[in-house]
Structure formats: C-alpha cells, structure tokens
Design an enzyme around this catalytic site. Structure first.
Site, PDB file in Angstrom:
ATOM      1  N   HIS A   1     112.231  38.931  84.696  1.00 21.02           N
ATOM      2  CA  HIS A   1     112.307  39.571  83.375  1.00 21.02           C
ATOM      3  C   HIS A   1     112.797  38.569  82.322  1.00 21.02           C
ATOM      4  O   HIS A   1     112.206  38.443  81.245  1.00 21.02           O
ATOM      5  CB  HIS A   1     113.246  40.783  83.471  1.00 21.02           C
ATOM      6  CG  HIS A   1     113.554  41.442  82.165  1.00 21.02           C
ATOM      7  ND1 HIS A   1     112.899  42.572  81.730  1.00 21.02           N
ATOM      8  CD2 HIS A   1     114.448  41.133  81.191  1.00 21.02           C
ATOM      9  CE1 HIS A   1     113.381  42.917  80.551  1.00 21.02           C
ATOM     10  NE2 HIS A   1     114.326  42.066  80.195  1.00 21.02           N
ATOM     11  N   GLU A   2     113.848  37.847  82.651  1.00 22.16           N
ATOM     12  CA  GLU A   2     114.399  36.876  81.684  1.00 22.16           C
ATOM     13  C   GLU A   2     113.418  35.732  81.437  1.00 22.16           C
ATOM     14  O   GLU A   2     113.238  35.290  80.303  1.00 22.16           O
ATOM     15  CB  GLU A   2     115.746  36.333  82.176  1.00 22.16           C
ATOM     16  CG  GLU A   2     116.852  37.382  82.285  1.00 22.16           C
ATOM     17  CD  GLU A   2     117.042  38.198  81.009  1.00 22.16           C
ATOM     18  OE1 GLU A   2     116.768  37.688  79.921  1.00 22.16           O
ATOM     19  OE2 GLU A   2     117.447  39.371  81.120  1.00 22.16           O
TER      20      GLU A   2
ATOM     21  N   HIS B   1     110.779  36.724  78.992  1.00 23.62           N
ATOM     22  CA  HIS B   1     111.198  36.658  77.576  1.00 23.62           C
ATOM     23  C   HIS B   1     110.947  35.249  77.022  1.00 23.62           C
ATOM     24  O   HIS B   1     110.494  35.094  75.893  1.00 23.62           O
ATOM     25  CB  HIS B   1     112.697  36.951  77.438  1.00 23.62           C
ATOM     26  CG  HIS B   1     113.041  38.412  77.382  1.00 23.62           C
ATOM     27  ND1 HIS B   1     112.406  39.302  76.549  1.00 23.62           N
ATOM     28  CD2 HIS B   1     113.993  39.131  78.049  1.00 23.62           C
ATOM     29  CE1 HIS B   1     112.941  40.508  76.714  1.00 23.62           C
ATOM     30  NE2 HIS B   1     113.902  40.444  77.616  1.00 23.62           N
TER      31      HIS B   1
ATOM     32  N   GLU C   1     111.147  44.290  75.624  1.00 19.97           N
ATOM     33  CA  GLU C   1     111.754  44.601  76.924  1.00 19.97           C
ATOM     34  C   GLU C   1     110.706  45.084  77.916  1.00 19.97           C
ATOM     35  O   GLU C   1     110.687  44.654  79.066  1.00 19.97           O
ATOM     36  CB  GLU C   1     112.869  45.641  76.756  1.00 19.97           C
ATOM     37  CG  GLU C   1     114.094  45.124  76.032  1.00 19.97           C
ATOM     38  CD  GLU C   1     114.614  43.812  76.588  1.00 19.97           C
ATOM     39  OE1 GLU C   1     114.687  43.659  77.817  1.00 19.97           O
ATOM     40  OE2 GLU C   1     114.926  42.918  75.794  1.00 19.97           O
TER      41      GLU C   1
HETATM   42 ZN    ZN Z   1     115.325  41.814  78.353  1.00 15.48          ZN
END
Ligand code: ZN
Length: 297
Positions: free
Chosen positions: A158-159, A162, A221
């Site tokens: 997830h990071e 980003h 997100e």
């Molecule tokens: Zn996030």
C-alpha cells in the site's frame, strides 16, 4: 454607516446621485467580477492538459506538475529530516522482517528502479508511510497488527503504491490549484460587500476541502489498496490477508472518524473493495507464482 448590498434600484440611484462624494466614490460596486474566474478556468484548462500523467496499473489520469527528479529530491530531503527525528531501529528481528518482505515486493512494482529504502522506527503508533521517490517508514507499533508476512506485505504494498502513483506530487498540484482558485474567487468578489465576500470565500473553502481535496485523498487510499494488493499477489504473498489487516486496523483505531470527514475510507468500505478485487488478485498470483507450491513463497 454600513454599506448596503445595492440590490435595489433605489440604492444604486442614491449612489449615482451622490457621485461627487469621495467617500461614496470609493464604495464597492457590489458586482461579481467575472474575468478572474474566466482567466482561472482558461489557465487551469491549459495547466491540466500540459501536466497530465497516467497512474500505472489503474490507468487513472492525474495532474502532476513536477518532474520525477524534483519529486525524488523532495522525498529524500524529507526522509532524512524525518529519520533524524525518529527513534530508528537499525538491527534486530523487526528490521529483518521488514527488509525481507520489502525485498520481495521491490522487483514487482512499476518503479523497481526507484532507490527504495525501508526504515523501521520505534513507536507505539500503528503507522507506516511512504515519501515520494520510494522511501518508506514503518513504526514498530504496526507490526503486532500486521501480524504476519502477508499482513506486512499488505501495508508495504500500500505504501509503495502511494510512491509509485505519485500521490504526494498530485496532492501538491491540487493544493496549488485550490490556492489559485481561492485567489480567483477572492478577486471576483472583491467589489462585493464584506459580509458577502466572507460568505462566498467560506463556502469556497468548505467546498474545495470537502468536495475535492478529501474525496481525492480517499481515492488515493483506495488506489493504493488496489495497487498494493496486486503487488503482494505478484510477489506471491496471500491476497486474502489484505482485508484482514484492514479489519484489524479498524478495530485498533480508538477514535474513528466519519468517512466523509476523513482522509481515509471507512474500514468497511475498504474490506468491501478488497472483496471486489480479490478474484483479479488471485488470478495475478496464479500467473506470477504458478511454479510455486501453494503456501510456499
Ligand atoms: Zn495510505
């Protein structure tokens, strides 16, 4: 005397009639100036078209106005500063755990050539974040929640997403636009009565925050959730652990905000989305890991 909004003919007539008075000549016309809005719209159209990028994997068109090199330089600068303020853990099982999972994820992301760095910081906070250019920080407080390798791969994926999707640079471009829009609106209402100006500017502030910036933040997100899920599947982790991690995070969060007020989607929304993406993630895992026995990585 307070200047009244000249909505009536009588008001306007009175102003014209007393045109020689210096005080009244300097009074506001009360009209909306249209040109700042037109200039802004024309400029934004040009700016948007000339600064479009495509997010890898999702194909979403985004507005990013800095070069990759500028973004990486910015990321490195903040990374060094943040690390200098954190209690960085440099050796031990936590660092090995993070490095081991990160090493499997790096080769499967689109930006495998970023100089990826993963740091562990001692903190009770359940948090992890990514900086532009591939710098990731994991707090020890999140490790009991991620629980296992698949869970950690969910958070790291997830990071990393980003950073790959350039969400930081996109947010900066959006904030710049919001600022310019604010200036255009403020110029447009400059002739109006102060109370009206305050009302319009207040409405603009609320509208841009709740109508554009926060929904975009939630979109980022969700996009990072999706991309991270595909990454962890490519790296042969188990995608089914992803919704479990966010469920545990949801339980952990002591004070949950309403989704509309938050920068993050509500945990239930997240879990639901993961369920939608799961067939695709499982297919990706089969494609990338067909030569491996089930359960092995
Ligand atoms: Zn996030």
């Amino acid at each position: 005397m307070r200047f009244r909004f000249p909505g009536s003919l009588r008001g306007r007539g009175a102003l014209r009639g007393l045109g020689t008075s210096r005080a009244l000549r300097s009074r506001r016309s009360g009209k909306l100036r249209v040109w700042p809005l037109l200039v802004f719209v024309a400029f934004v159209g040009f700016y948007y078209v000339s600064n479009q990028q495509e997010v890898p994997l999702t194909g979403r068109t985004q507005l990013v106005d800095m070069t990759r090199a500028q973004e990486v330089a910015l990321g490195v600068q903040s990374y060094r500063k943040i690390l200098s303020e954190l209690d960085v853990v440099s050796v031990g099982p936590e660092v090995e755990f993070v490095q081991e999972v990160a090493e499997l994820l790096v080769p499967v992301v689109e930006e495998a050539d970023f100089s990826w760095e993963f740091s562990v910081a001692r903190s009770p906070e359940a948090n992890a974040f990514a900086l532009p250019g591939g710098k990731v920080v994991v707090y020890t407080g999140i490790l009991p929640i991620v629980g296992n390798r698949d869970g950690l791969a969910t958070v790291l994926g997830h990071e990393m997403a980003h950073a790959v999707a350039r969400h930081g640079a996109e947010r900066m471009a959006q904030q710049k636009l919001a600022q310019w829009a604010g200036m255009a609106v403020s110029l447009s209402v400059g002739e109006m009565e102060p109370a009206t100006q305050r009302m319009v500017l207040g409405a603009f502030g609320v509208g841009s925050r709740f109508g554009v910036l926060l929904p975009f933040s939630r979109k980022h997100e969700s996009e990072a959730d999706y991309m991270g899920l595909i990454y962890l599947a490519r790296a042969c982790f188990h995608p089914s652990e992803a919704p479990e991690v966010w469920r545990r995070m949801g339980q952990h969060a002591a004070h949950r905000q309403l989704e509309i007020l938050s920068t993050h989607p509500a945990p239930e929304t997240r879990v639901q989305q993961f369920q939608q993406w799961m067939p695709e993630a499982l297919a990706v895992r089969r494609e990338y890991c067909s030569s491996r026995a089930e359960g092995e990585r």
